[in-house]
Design a protein around this motif. Structure first.
Motif, short mmCIF file in Angstrom:
data_model
loop_
_atom_site.label_atom_id
_atom_site.label_comp_id
_atom_site.label_asym_id
_atom_site.label_seq_id
_atom_site.Cartn_x
_atom_site.Cartn_y
_atom_site.Cartn_z
N LEU A 29 0.81 -1.22 0.00
CA LEU A 29 0.00 0.00 0.00
C LEU A 29 0.84 1.26 0.00
CD1 LEU A 29 -2.12 -1.31 2.93
CD2 LEU A 29 -2.83 -1.20 0.55
N LEU A 75 0.62 5.26 1.44
CA LEU A 75 -0.09 5.89 2.56
C LEU A 75 -0.69 7.22 2.11
CD1 LEU A 75 2.56 5.38 5.37
CD2 LEU A 75 0.37 4.21 5.17
N GLU A 80 5.51 6.02 14.30
CA GLU A 80 6.92 5.75 13.96
C GLU A 80 7.45 6.83 13.02
OE1 GLU A 80 5.04 2.29 11.91
OE2 GLU A 80 6.74 2.57 10.57
N PRO A 81 8.79 6.94 12.91
CA PRO A 81 9.36 7.86 11.92
C PRO A 81 9.07 7.28 10.54
CG PRO A 81 11.06 7.02 13.42
CD PRO A 81 9.81 6.25 13.69
N LYS A 82 8.85 8.11 9.53
CA LYS A 82 8.64 7.62 8.17
C LYS A 82 10.01 7.63 7.48
CE LYS A 82 5.81 8.04 4.04
NZ LYS A 82 6.94 8.10 3.08
N LEU A 83 10.58 6.42 7.33
CA LEU A 83 11.95 6.29 6.80
C LEU A 83 11.96 6.64 5.32
CD1 LEU A 83 12.71 2.88 8.56
CD2 LEU A 83 13.42 5.15 9.30
N GLU A 98 11.55 -0.91 5.15
CA GLU A 98 12.29 0.07 4.35
C GLU A 98 13.79 -0.24 4.42
OE1 GLU A 98 10.03 2.18 3.13
OE2 GLU A 98 11.10 3.90 2.30
N TYR A 100 8.36 -2.60 9.04
CA TYR A 100 7.27 -1.77 9.53
C TYR A 100 5.92 -2.47 9.46
CZ TYR A 100 6.87 -0.41 4.55
OH TYR A 100 6.76 -0.38 3.17
N VAL A 122 4.61 8.09 10.68
CA VAL A 122 3.49 7.25 10.25
C VAL A 122 2.65 6.95 11.48
CG1 VAL A 122 2.78 5.03 9.27
CG2 VAL A 122 4.77 6.24 8.33
N LYS A 156 -0.62 4.79 12.91
CA LYS A 156 -1.50 3.65 12.58
C LYS A 156 -2.41 3.33 13.76
CE LYS A 156 1.72 1.36 9.46
NZ LYS A 156 2.55 0.16 9.20
N TRP A 207 -6.88 3.31 7.96
CA TRP A 207 -6.43 3.22 9.35
C TRP A 207 -5.01 3.78 9.55
CZ3 TRP A 207 -2.28 0.05 8.66
CH2 TRP A 207 -2.35 -0.90 7.62
C1 LIG Z 1 1.18 0.34 5.55
C2 LIG Z 1 2.46 1.09 5.37
C3 LIG Z 1 2.87 1.50 4.08
C4 LIG Z 1 4.05 2.21 3.93
C5 LIG Z 1 4.84 2.49 5.05
C6 LIG Z 1 6.07 3.20 4.95
C7 LIG Z 1 6.80 3.45 6.10
C8 LIG Z 1 8.11 4.16 6.03
N1 LIG Z 1 8.54 4.66 4.86
O1 LIG Z 1 8.79 4.29 7.06
C9 LIG Z 1 6.36 3.02 7.37
C10 LIG Z 1 5.15 2.34 7.47
O2 LIG Z 1 4.70 1.90 8.67
C11 LIG Z 1 4.38 2.06 6.32
N2 LIG Z 1 3.21 1.36 6.46
#
Ligand SMILES: Cc1ccc2cc(C(N)=O)cc(O)c2n1
Length: 324
Positions: free
Chosen positions: A80, A82, A114-117, A174, A226, A289, A291, A310
């Motif tokens: 997916l 986001l 969480e941080p978005k890597l 990632e 993740y 991110v 969730k 979600w």
């Molecule tokens: C469902 C989903 C899709 C892409 C994601 C991408 C990242 C990210 N780039 O850190 C983290 C996540 O928990 C993600 N979770």
């Protein structure tokens, strides 16, 4: 056929056999030095007889677009993308949508944050605890088979650390290149007069799409999981946070900044805390991110076309361009 042509054909056949052994079977029959010797013998013959060079000769590989050499893999579950939020107001709207659908106040809900890597999304499949396949996200439906390259990433276990592994477990996460490794890689490239990478994300993507796992192996790549994709025979906990803890317990690396947040205000506090830490994390992120933590609520909320209802990525404002 001339003797030279025979020698060239025989060398090409031998080299193709050994490339297959090394790159596909990951099972070289000869040391790299012997492969190099045969390769340079063919190279020399072709330089003496350029009219005999063919585009499919092993010596012509260097020009090939790296990704042309990867098989395609179809994800059993789409990977997916986001939905994005760029302001607190958009986070409040995200929470309102959840409240309307779940008929429960967000402040009574737990969120995993969480941080978005800022790297490359990959899918890694373990069967009976053994790493058997890895693919890039690609377009979300099909990606490239980068199994051999993923195996060289030092913090990805080749075997899960458990005596009773699930029959199948797909780990999604990632792959990124920490800033220190990126700086060193570019310094070395400059010293060798080679091209440098514009940013760590491009460096990670370029390193994972190398046809030669030996090159990937020399790149400072790191993986953080993740989420979990397909499973078979896995008895998983009921919340996303606990599932990440379980992954870590079986040897899968998970980002150390991940936190549970109760309600919208704690989610916003997390966002600001990570934003403050961003310059010192040592790796690039482009937001956080958020969730819904309970898997049962995730399932009730489902997805809007490609993005989940979600989850949302709360992005940081674009950084002003670096003035070099
Ligand atoms: C469902 C989903 C899709 C892409 C994601 C991408 C990242 C990210 N780039 O850190 C983290 C996540 O928990 C993600 N979770």
């Amino acid at each position: 056929m001339t003797d030279i042509q025979n020698q060239i054909n025989q060398l090409r056949k031998t080299l193709r056999h050994h490339e297959y052994q090394y790159h596909v079977l990951d099972n070289p029959e000869i040391p790299d030095s012997e492969y190099d010797r045969l390769f340079h013998q063919l190279k020399a013959l072709e330089q003496q007889h350029p009219e005999l060079i063919t585009v499919d000769s092993p010596t012509q590989r260097v020009g090939a677009k790296p990704s042309a050499g990867f098989a395609q893999i179809t994800h059993e579950l789409p990977m997916l993308s986001l939905d994005n939020a760029f302001s607190d107001e958009e986070i409040y709207a995200f929470m309102k949508r959840i409240q309307d659908r779940l008929m429960s106040l967000p402040d009574n809900l737990e969120f995993c944050c969480e941080p978005k890597l800022d790297g490359l999304a990959v899918s890694i499949l373990y069967e009976n605890g053994v790493l058997v396949q890895a693919a890039t996200r690609g377009d979300g439906m099909t990606g490239e088979d980068i199994t051999l390259n993923i195996r060289t990433v030092r913090n990805i276990p080749l075997q899960l650390l458990t005596d009773n592994p699930p029959a199948r477990l797909e780990v999604r996460g990632e792959v990124f290149m920490p800033q220190a490794g990126f700086d060193k890689l570019n310094e070395e490239a400059l010293a060798k007069g080679e091209k440098t990478f514009a940013n760590p994300r491009n460096a990670a993507a370029g390193s994972l799409r190398q046809l030669d796992p030996k090159i990937t192996s020399q790149r400072p790549l790191v993986f953080n999981a993740y989420s979990i994709g397909i499973t078979q025979g896995a008895d998983l906990p009921p919340t996303h946070y606990e599932r990440l803890q379980w992954l870590e317990s079986v040897g899968i690396p998970v980002n150390s900044e991940i936190r549970l947040c109760n309600g919208t205000e704690e989610v916003l506090k997390f966002y600001r805390a990570i934003q403050a830490k961003r310059p010192n994390l040592g790796y690039d992120i482009d937001g956080t991110v958020v969730k819904v933590n309970a898997i049962s609520l995730q399932e009730r909320l489902g997805f809007i076309s490609k993005a989940p209802r979600w989850a949302i990525a709360y992005k940081f404002p674009a950084q002003e361009e670096m003035t070099v």
